[in-house]
Design a protein around this motif. Sequence first.
Motif, PDB file in Angstrom:
ATOM      1  N   ARG A   1       0.829  -1.208   0.000  1.00  0.00           N
ATOM      2  CA  ARG A   1       0.000   0.000   0.000  1.00  0.00           C
ATOM      3  C   ARG A   1       0.861   1.255   0.000  1.00  0.00           C
ATOM      4  O   ARG A   1       0.646   2.176  -0.793  1.00  0.00           O
ATOM      5  CB  ARG A   1      -0.900  -0.032   1.236  1.00  0.00           C
ATOM      6  N   ASP A   2       1.874   1.281   0.879  1.00  0.00           N
ATOM      7  CA  ASP A   2       2.675   2.499   1.017  1.00  0.00           C
ATOM      8  C   ASP A   2       3.527   2.779  -0.213  1.00  0.00           C
ATOM      9  O   ASP A   2       3.951   3.922  -0.435  1.00  0.00           O
ATOM     10  CB  ASP A   2       3.584   2.400   2.246  1.00  0.00           C
ATOM     11  N   ALA A   3       3.781   1.779  -1.040  1.00  0.00           N
ATOM     12  CA  ALA A   3       4.608   1.972  -2.239  1.00  0.00           C
ATOM     13  C   ALA A   3       3.816   2.513  -3.420  1.00  0.00           C
ATOM     14  O   ALA A   3       4.400   2.942  -4.429  1.00  0.00           O
ATOM     15  CB  ALA A   3       5.273   0.649  -2.621  1.00  0.00           C
ATOM     16  N   LEU A   4       2.490   2.527  -3.321  1.00  0.00           N
ATOM     17  CA  LEU A   4       1.671   3.008  -4.436  1.00  0.00           C
ATOM     18  C   LEU A   4       1.984   4.475  -4.752  1.00  0.00           C
ATOM     19  O   LEU A   4       2.153   5.291  -3.855  1.00  0.00           O
ATOM     20  CB  LEU A   4       0.188   2.878  -4.101  1.00  0.00           C
ATOM     21  N   VAL A   5       2.040   4.785  -6.045  1.00  0.00           N
ATOM     22  CA  VAL A   5       2.305   6.159  -6.479  1.00  0.00           C
ATOM     23  C   VAL A   5       0.993   6.938  -6.483  1.00  0.00           C
ATOM     24  O   VAL A   5       0.013   6.526  -7.126  1.00  0.00           O
ATOM     25  CB  VAL A   5       2.946   6.197  -7.881  1.00  0.00           C
TER      26      VAL A   5
ATOM     27  N   SER B   1      11.300  19.040  -9.387  1.00  0.00           N
ATOM     28  CA  SER B   1       9.908  19.170  -9.818  1.00  0.00           C
ATOM     29  C   SER B   1       9.459  20.630  -9.917  1.00  0.00           C
ATOM     30  O   SER B   1       8.505  20.944 -10.629  1.00  0.00           O
ATOM     31  CB  SER B   1       8.982  18.428  -8.851  1.00  0.00           C
ATOM     32  N   GLU B   2      10.150  21.544  -9.217  1.00  0.00           N
ATOM     33  CA  GLU B   2       9.772  22.951  -9.270  1.00  0.00           C
ATOM     34  C   GLU B   2      10.096  23.581 -10.627  1.00  0.00           C
ATOM     35  O   GLU B   2       9.586  24.644 -10.952  1.00  0.00           O
ATOM     36  CB  GLU B   2      10.473  23.739  -8.163  1.00  0.00           C
ATOM     37  N   ILE B   3      10.941  22.918 -11.412  1.00  0.00           N
ATOM     38  CA  ILE B   3      11.252  23.443 -12.750  1.00  0.00           C
ATOM     39  C   ILE B   3       9.989  23.449 -13.601  1.00  0.00           C
ATOM     40  O   ILE B   3       9.650  24.453 -14.247  1.00  0.00           O
ATOM     41  CB  ILE B   3      12.352  22.602 -13.420  1.00  0.00           C
ATOM     42  N   THR B   4       9.268  22.326 -13.595  1.00  0.00           N
ATOM     43  CA  THR B   4       8.026  22.247 -14.364  1.00  0.00           C
ATOM     44  C   THR B   4       7.002  23.227 -13.833  1.00  0.00           C
ATOM     45  O   THR B   4       6.272  23.871 -14.604  1.00  0.00           O
ATOM     46  CB  THR B   4       7.469  20.813 -14.308  1.00  0.00           C
ATOM     47  N   GLU B   5       6.925  23.358 -12.507  1.00  0.00           N
ATOM     48  CA  GLU B   5       5.967  24.293 -11.924  1.00  0.00           C
ATOM     49  C   GLU B   5       6.304  25.727 -12.316  1.00  0.00           C
ATOM     50  O   GLU B   5       5.420  26.513 -12.670  1.00  0.00           O
ATOM     51  CB  GLU B   5       5.958  24.152 -10.396  1.00  0.00           C
ATOM     52  N   ALA B   6       7.577  26.083 -12.267  1.00  0.00           N
ATOM     53  CA  ALA B   6       7.985  27.450 -12.628  1.00  0.00           C
ATOM     54  C   ALA B   6       7.640  27.756 -14.081  1.00  0.00           C
ATOM     55  O   ALA B   6       7.237  28.878 -14.410  1.00  0.00           O
ATOM     56  CB  ALA B   6       9.474  27.628 -12.380  1.00  0.00           C
TER      57      ALA B   6
ATOM     58  N   HIS C   1      11.427  13.306 -18.068  1.00  0.00           N
ATOM     59  CA  HIS C   1      11.454  12.150 -17.166  1.00  0.00           C
ATOM     60  C   HIS C   1      10.318  12.263 -16.156  1.00  0.00           C
ATOM     61  O   HIS C   1       9.992  13.352 -15.682  1.00  0.00           O
ATOM     62  CB  HIS C   1      12.794  12.074 -16.415  1.00  0.00           C
ATOM     63  N   TRP C   2       9.745  11.100 -15.816  1.00  0.00           N
ATOM     64  CA  TRP C   2       8.689  11.090 -14.813  1.00  0.00           C
ATOM     65  C   TRP C   2       9.302  11.075 -13.429  1.00  0.00           C
ATOM     66  O   TRP C   2      10.193  10.279 -13.135  1.00  0.00           O
ATOM     67  CB  TRP C   2       7.769   9.888 -14.995  1.00  0.00           C
ATOM     68  N   LEU C   3       8.793  11.979 -12.576  1.00  0.00           N
ATOM     69  CA  LEU C   3       9.295  12.099 -11.211  1.00  0.00           C
ATOM     70  C   LEU C   3       8.139  11.862 -10.248  1.00  0.00           C
ATOM     71  O   LEU C   3       7.086  12.500 -10.349  1.00  0.00           O
ATOM     72  CB  LEU C   3       9.881  13.494 -10.982  1.00  0.00           C
ATOM     73  N   VAL C   4       8.315  10.915  -9.334  1.00  0.00           N
ATOM     74  CA  VAL C   4       7.278  10.647  -8.328  1.00  0.00           C
ATOM     75  C   VAL C   4       7.242  11.786  -7.324  1.00  0.00           C
ATOM     76  O   VAL C   4       8.256  12.133  -6.722  1.00  0.00           O
ATOM     77  CB  VAL C   4       7.538   9.306  -7.615  1.00  0.00           C
TER      78      VAL C   4
END
Length: 624
Positions: free
Chosen positions: A25-29, A378-383, A38-41
Amino acid sequence: MSGACARMWLEMQTDVVRGQTSEERDALVVSARMVNGHWLVLSRYGDDRWRFFGQPTNKQSSQLFIDFSTLPARLRSSMKAIVYRYLRRGREGKKLPSHRSVVKLVGDARPFLLHLDQLGIGRLVDVTPAVCALYVEVCKRHRQRERSARPGAPLNAASLSHRLAVVEALYELSQHTDDAMPSHPWPSTSFSHLAGRSGLETDRREGTTPLMPDEVLTALFQHAWAAVERGAALLDLRDEIEEVARRDGASRYAKPRYLREHGWSGGSEKFNMAVLELRAACYIVVASLSGCRNHELAFVQSGSCYSTPVDPDRPSDAAEVYWWLRSQSTKTDEGHTEWMVPEAAVTALRLMERWARPYQAAIEAEITARQAVDPLDSEITEARRHARAVFLAATPLKGNQVRTVSSSMCNLSLKAFAAKHGITWALASHQFRRKFANYAARSQFGDLRCLREHFKHWAMDMTLGYALNESQEIALYSEIEREIQDIKVEAVGSWLKPDEPLAGGYGRNIMAWRATAPVALFKSHAQMVRCLADSTGIRSNGHAWCTASDNQCVGNDIEPTRCADCDHAVVGRRHAPLYRGLYDHLKEVTDRDDIGPSGQALVQRDRQRCRSVLAALGQDPEEA
């Protein structure tokens, strides 16, 4: 991992966590996003904080995540299972929720969870209808905090409905978890009935956005437009100061000295405040003239305006143009959409494009710095989502990080702008949309005065404008139609008051008709009003309500007194001051000896018409 593989992997994950081990359960994305290919969790099930992305750019950072640590400890695991199910499958018969809806579900559920915790209940399986009935009473006894808009007041029906609706949602979603509520929270009724909303007409404006008074919008727009007209000179000075600082170096005295030398007497602090106020002024102009929601203006980027010719066959240098504003709308899932705007809105937006350049440069510098440290930040995509926006702000508490102005910050700046100019109305960004719809509706009725020149052709034939562009936001047109209906209902409601005097041929017929107790034909007075409003074509020409099937009558423009006897006209007390003024002017003309017999006859005819209207409305035309 490639984008396609990552999406497939996310889609293959289980939709429920019932029966899984804690490790599985805890490993679910929970959430992931693409950063530089690239995909980042971002978050996994086991995290205390679930981060989301893709919400409107006007949201505060606190609205972009769920912090389960703020919920009662013994109910957290149940809420995680419920939220995960909601995120993956939504509710029965409804579309998948947006991340905003997921965050809102937890916020709405928190009072109920605290209620359970106070009762010593740590599992949803122990929640009974009696526990839920007690929660209803607790909500009804709740009083607003002192700092709220209505301190000491109980929850209104809409707020109470939100608090109770989430309990039904928890019941439904918990059925797919290991901790299911055993029965419906109130088996014999519904949250809407308990909140006092059952039986309400679907179009009733309960808890609606308050309609901004005309005088408030007039004052706001005048001050805002004056600031826009001064804006270019203000930004010239700002840019000159920045250039001097880059060229000669900056000292604490350089900027005040430069300002004094170039005619600014208020000092650096007032100058900076004036530049910030320019953002509020531009927002007021654009919101007033477009009808855009706050998040739709937050999505506006540099270069969002373009024009199309009204008549493609006319030479380009002589053609009148329609102006369009591109943006995004998430309210009704319309995505990229457009709005027709007058040129004044374009002027304000282009000024904002220039205003925003230093802020946009700061975002680009942030992106470059983050990429140098960690290309998968991940803040690069947000910016990048904010990089070309025009309504921007720097946040001192985050090292002057630049992002789109949040809705709450926008409201604070609007209130400050209003207060500075002595406007006491409790201004909020969402009020502009309804006011815009109300103005557009009234323009169809001939009552538009303020801003009419700015609307130009748009106000004259809105239907044509909407037919020109399939990308336009049709929901706004629906809101305008709703305002039109409200105006018609208000007009007909006044006509059908038993003691309301009316003039004009149609007005006299209404007075005779209502004397026959027509309400017997309808279920209620309200239904009678609405039926007549729906079935009657009504528009205002300023001096009467006209119910004719067209607007070709000269009584609508060059011969207003004709409405006194017209079978299609209703003249009410609201029109009396106009007829009294007209009567007095005609009286002055009567004394002239240069208008000839025919002129005198016309004057006497029109005076008699005005006199008959005033008499029908219970007024003596000879009284001062």
